[in-house]
Design an enzyme around this catalytic site. Structure first.
Site, mmCIF file in Angstrom:
data_model
loop_
_atom_site.group_PDB
_atom_site.id
_atom_site.type_symbol
_atom_site.label_atom_id
_atom_site.label_comp_id
_atom_site.label_asym_id
_atom_site.label_seq_id
_atom_site.Cartn_x
_atom_site.Cartn_y
_atom_site.Cartn_z
ATOM 1 N N LYS A 44 42.012 53.630 41.800
ATOM 2 C CA LYS A 44 41.282 52.454 42.438
ATOM 3 C C LYS A 44 42.167 51.052 42.228
ATOM 4 O O LYS A 44 41.875 50.052 42.661
ATOM 5 C CB LYS A 44 39.821 52.290 41.954
ATOM 6 C CG LYS A 44 38.864 53.221 42.205
ATOM 7 C CD LYS A 44 37.340 52.615 42.019
ATOM 8 C CE LYS A 44 37.020 52.181 40.742
ATOM 9 N NZ LYS A 44 35.700 51.976 40.558
ATOM 10 N N LYS A 46 42.588 49.365 39.472
ATOM 11 C CA LYS A 46 41.849 48.506 39.011
ATOM 12 C C LYS A 46 42.409 48.849 37.402
ATOM 13 O O LYS A 46 42.360 49.907 37.059
ATOM 14 C CB LYS A 46 40.255 48.719 39.113
ATOM 15 C CG LYS A 46 39.797 47.972 40.029
ATOM 16 C CD LYS A 46 38.225 47.997 39.804
ATOM 17 C CE LYS A 46 37.507 46.799 40.507
ATOM 18 N NZ LYS A 46 36.142 46.917 40.375
HETATM 19 N N1 C2G Z 1 28.276 44.102 42.367
HETATM 20 C C1 C2G Z 1 27.324 43.214 42.862
HETATM 21 N N2 C2G Z 1 27.556 41.964 42.884
HETATM 22 C C2 C2G Z 1 28.661 41.368 42.374
HETATM 23 C C3 C2G Z 1 29.716 42.295 41.639
HETATM 24 C C4 C2G Z 1 29.594 43.731 41.970
HETATM 25 O O1 C2G Z 1 26.356 43.765 43.473
HETATM 26 N N3 C2G Z 1 28.673 40.159 42.095
HETATM 27 C C5 C2G Z 1 28.106 45.597 42.436
HETATM 28 C C6 C2G Z 1 29.027 46.209 43.217
HETATM 29 O O2 C2G Z 1 28.937 46.079 44.676
HETATM 30 C C7 C2G Z 1 28.849 47.788 42.701
HETATM 31 C C8 C2G Z 1 28.624 47.522 41.259
HETATM 32 O O3 C2G Z 1 28.188 46.233 41.291
HETATM 33 O O4 C2G Z 1 27.930 48.504 43.511
HETATM 34 C C9 C2G Z 1 29.942 47.530 40.470
HETATM 35 O O5 C2G Z 1 30.759 46.995 40.711
HETATM 36 P P1 C2G Z 1 32.411 47.164 40.328
HETATM 37 O O6 C2G Z 1 32.351 47.475 39.145
HETATM 38 O O7 C2G Z 1 33.414 46.210 40.814
HETATM 39 O O8 C2G Z 1 32.511 48.708 41.121
HETATM 40 P P2 C2G Z 1 33.647 49.232 42.063
HETATM 41 O O9 C2G Z 1 35.029 49.023 41.397
HETATM 42 O O10 C2G Z 1 33.366 48.679 43.725
HETATM 43 O O11 C2G Z 1 33.329 50.854 42.219
HETATM 44 O O12 C2G Z 1 32.780 55.352 43.731
HETATM 45 C C10 C2G Z 1 32.454 53.745 43.828
HETATM 46 C C11 C2G Z 1 33.286 52.886 42.927
HETATM 47 O O13 C2G Z 1 33.447 53.339 41.698
HETATM 48 C C12 C2G Z 1 32.720 51.534 42.978
#
Ligand code: C2G
Length: 131
Positions: A44, A46
């Site tokens: 990703k 990341k």
């Molecule tokens: N999230 C949120 N509000 C934020 C930050 C994050 O609602 N201010 C939510 C994201 O939308 C996600 C969850 O928290 O549903 C986890 O965020 P991340 O760790 O950034 O996940 P991500 O890297 O988007 O990975 O297969 C799907 C991926 O693994 C999602």
């Protein structure tokens, strides 16, 4: 028992994550979080500050979370939904539409992201504070 699943990295856990996990749990009775492994994070593009093991440990300590499993690739969601007998798949709406293919297996819910907080913002703000 209504089972809910959500996926993510959950690095530098913050209140936006907690908001998501609370709302996801409120949709059912049992919440599974599939947390991205370090290897999947590199797919990703990341780089998490906390290791997979530590991000898993932290998530397991949250009252809304009932089970934590690894997220190792993009393709595992259908199998996860079937194997864990999931009723509702939940993601923040930055992913809106991206996982609609799961609708043939379970309900798909995209929840509004929490504004003004993100792991990226924390990292940026810390650079300024640390000066
Ligand atoms: N999230 C949120 N509000 C934020 C930050 C994050 O609602 N201010 C939510 C994201 O939308 C996600 C969850 O928290 O549903 C986890 O965020 P991340 O760790 O950034 O996940 P991500 O890297 O988007 O990975 O297969 C799907 C991926 O693994 C999602």
């Amino acid at each position: 028992m209504k089972k809910v699943i959500t996926y993510g990295t959950f690095d530098l856990l913050h209140w936006g994550h907690i908001n998501l996990l609370k709302r996801a749990k409120d949709l059912g009775d049992y919440l599974i979080v599939a947390v991205s492994t370090d290897e999947f994070n590199s797919l990703k593009n990341k780089k998490a500050y906390h290791s997979y093991e530590h991000r898993k440990m932290i998530l397991e300590a949250i009252r809304y979370v009932d089970e934590v499993i690894p997220e190792e690739d993009w393709e595992q969601k259908v199998q996860d939904v079937i194997e864990h007998e999931i009723d509702i798949f939940v993601m923040g709406d930055d992913w809106k539409g991206k996982f609609d293919y799961l609708k043939q297996h379970c309900n798909v819910v995209y929840l509004p992201r929490t504004v003004d907080i993100s792991t990226t913002k924390i990292k940026k703000d810390l650079v300024v504070i640390a000066r």
